[in-house]
Design a protein around this motif. Structure first.
Motif, PDB file in Angstrom:
ATOM      1  N   UNK A   1       0.832  -1.176   0.000  1.00  0.00           N
ATOM      2  CA  UNK A   1       0.000   0.000   0.000  1.00  0.00           C
ATOM      3  C   UNK A   1       0.883   1.249   0.000  1.00  0.00           C
ATOM      4  N   UNK A   2       0.404   2.296  -0.669  1.00  0.00           N
ATOM      5  CA  UNK A   2       1.109   3.575  -0.697  1.00  0.00           C
ATOM      6  C   UNK A   2       0.186   4.636  -0.102  1.00  0.00           C
ATOM      7  N   UNK A   3       0.725   5.481   0.737  1.00  0.00           N
ATOM      8  CA  UNK A   3      -0.008   6.657   1.197  1.00  0.00           C
ATOM      9  C   UNK A   3      -0.104   7.602  -0.002  1.00  0.00           C
ATOM     10  N   UNK A   4      -1.317   8.009  -0.378  1.00  0.00           N
ATOM     11  CA  UNK A   4      -1.478   8.836  -1.578  1.00  0.00           C
ATOM     12  C   UNK A   4      -0.735  10.161  -1.474  1.00  0.00           C
ATOM     13  N   UNK A   5      -0.364  10.574  -0.269  1.00  0.00           N
ATOM     14  CA  UNK A   5       0.403  11.821  -0.124  1.00  0.00           C
ATOM     15  C   UNK A   5       1.822  11.682  -0.660  1.00  0.00           C
ATOM     16  N   UNK A   6       2.290  10.437  -0.885  1.00  0.00           N
ATOM     17  CA  UNK A   6       3.612  10.198  -1.497  1.00  0.00           C
ATOM     18  C   UNK A   6       3.566  10.349  -3.010  1.00  0.00           C
ATOM     19  N   UNK A   7       2.370  10.320  -3.579  1.00  0.00           N
ATOM     20  CA  UNK A   7       2.222  10.284  -5.031  1.00  0.00           C
ATOM     21  C   UNK A   7       2.087  11.670  -5.632  1.00  0.00           C
ATOM     22  N   UNK A   8       2.387  11.724  -6.926  1.00  0.00           N
ATOM     23  CA  UNK A   8       2.197  12.934  -7.722  1.00  0.00           C
ATOM     24  C   UNK A   8       1.534  12.543  -9.034  1.00  0.00           C
ATOM     25  N   UNK A   9       0.984  13.535  -9.684  1.00  0.00           N
ATOM     26  CA  UNK A   9       0.422  13.311 -11.020  1.00  0.00           C
ATOM     27  C   UNK A   9       1.516  12.718 -11.906  1.00  0.00           C
ATOM     28  N   UNK A  10       1.168  11.756 -12.727  1.00  0.00           N
ATOM     29  CA  UNK A  10       2.049  11.061 -13.672  1.00  0.00           C
ATOM     30  C   UNK A  10       2.907   9.968 -13.049  1.00  0.00           C
ATOM     31  N   UNK A  11       2.777   9.702 -11.731  1.00  0.00           N
ATOM     32  CA  UNK A  11       3.471   8.552 -11.135  1.00  0.00           C
ATOM     33  C   UNK A  11       2.834   7.262 -11.630  1.00  0.00           C
ATOM     34  N   UNK A  12       3.676   6.240 -11.793  1.00  0.00           N
ATOM     35  CA  UNK A  12       3.188   4.899 -12.121  1.00  0.00           C
ATOM     36  C   UNK A  12       3.128   4.073 -10.835  1.00  0.00           C
ATOM     37  N   UNK A  16      -4.829  -3.332  -7.747  1.00  0.00           N
ATOM     38  CA  UNK A  16      -5.599  -4.557  -7.903  1.00  0.00           C
ATOM     39  C   UNK A  16      -6.783  -4.263  -8.805  1.00  0.00           C
ATOM     40  N   UNK A  17      -6.960  -5.046  -9.840  1.00  0.00           N
ATOM     41  CA  UNK A  17      -8.104  -4.933 -10.733  1.00  0.00           C
ATOM     42  C   UNK A  17      -8.589  -6.357 -10.958  1.00  0.00           C
ATOM     43  N   UNK A  37      -7.648   8.710  -1.846  1.00  0.00           N
ATOM     44  CA  UNK A  37      -7.819   8.061  -3.143  1.00  0.00           C
ATOM     45  C   UNK A  37      -6.992   8.775  -4.206  1.00  0.00           C
ATOM     46  N   UNK A  38      -6.799   8.053  -5.313  1.00  0.00           N
ATOM     47  CA  UNK A  38      -6.132   8.605  -6.492  1.00  0.00           C
ATOM     48  C   UNK A  38      -6.885   8.115  -7.719  1.00  0.00           C
ATOM     49  N   UNK A  74      -5.520  -0.085  -2.018  1.00  0.00           N
ATOM     50  CA  UNK A  74      -5.436  -0.907  -3.233  1.00  0.00           C
ATOM     51  C   UNK A  74      -4.375  -0.404  -4.210  1.00  0.00           C
ATOM     52  N   UNK A  75      -3.529   0.508  -3.763  1.00  0.00           N
ATOM     53  CA  UNK A  75      -2.465   1.073  -4.599  1.00  0.00           C
ATOM     54  C   UNK A  75      -1.123   0.614  -4.028  1.00  0.00           C
TER      55      UNK A  75
END
Length: 148
Positions: A1-12, A16-17, A37-38, A74-75
């Protein structure tokens, strides 16, 4: 799991799908940290044993929505591999286990990647993307094309 605060637009990232056999590589296009969420676009790709592959649908009748918000539970991060480093423009140099793209050098120490000038440890693709943007001032080009 990733905390969405670590993410930026355009991160890969991986998500789970249920329609796919493996976790799918997706690209962040909007963050909603207040909801944890992202919103993420699909790529129909996955990573198997460190190598980028096409992700085959497990449910042929399912409708796949390619841009949907995912809760951070789920990320997942994408662990860096030689294949992914090459796809980011980093090439192995024999001297002292260094990967370089000409602008940044990553040293392989005890199976861990360390940015040569700062000593920062980088384990995941989104970390490399963010660090590269902070240090170099431009987005890291990640080639996710599959050669057939």
């Amino acid at each position: 799991m990733i905390d969405v605060r670590e993410l930026r637009k355009d991160n890969y990232v991986l998500v789970n799908n249920v329609h796919y056999k493996f976790k799918e590589i997706r690209k962040v296009f909007r963050l909603q940290p207040e909801n944890e969420t992202a919103s993420i676009e699909g790529t129909n790709l996955c990573v198997i044993n460190g190598i980028l592959n096409k992700n085959h649908k497990s449910d042929k009748n399912g409708i796949i929505v390619n841009a949907t918000p995912y809760h951070q539970s789920n990320i997942y991060p994408i662990e860096l591999s030689n294949d992914l480093l090459y796809r980011c423009g980093f090439h192995y140099q024999n001297k002292a286990s260094v990967f370089s793209d000409g602008k940044m050098s990553l040293l392989l120490e005890d199976d861990k990647l360390v940015e040569r000038n700062t000593g920062i440890h980088i384990k995941y693709l989104h970390q490399l993307q963010n660090f590269y943007q902070d240090q170099i001032g431009e987005l890291l080009n990640v080639d996710l094309s599959i050669k057939e």
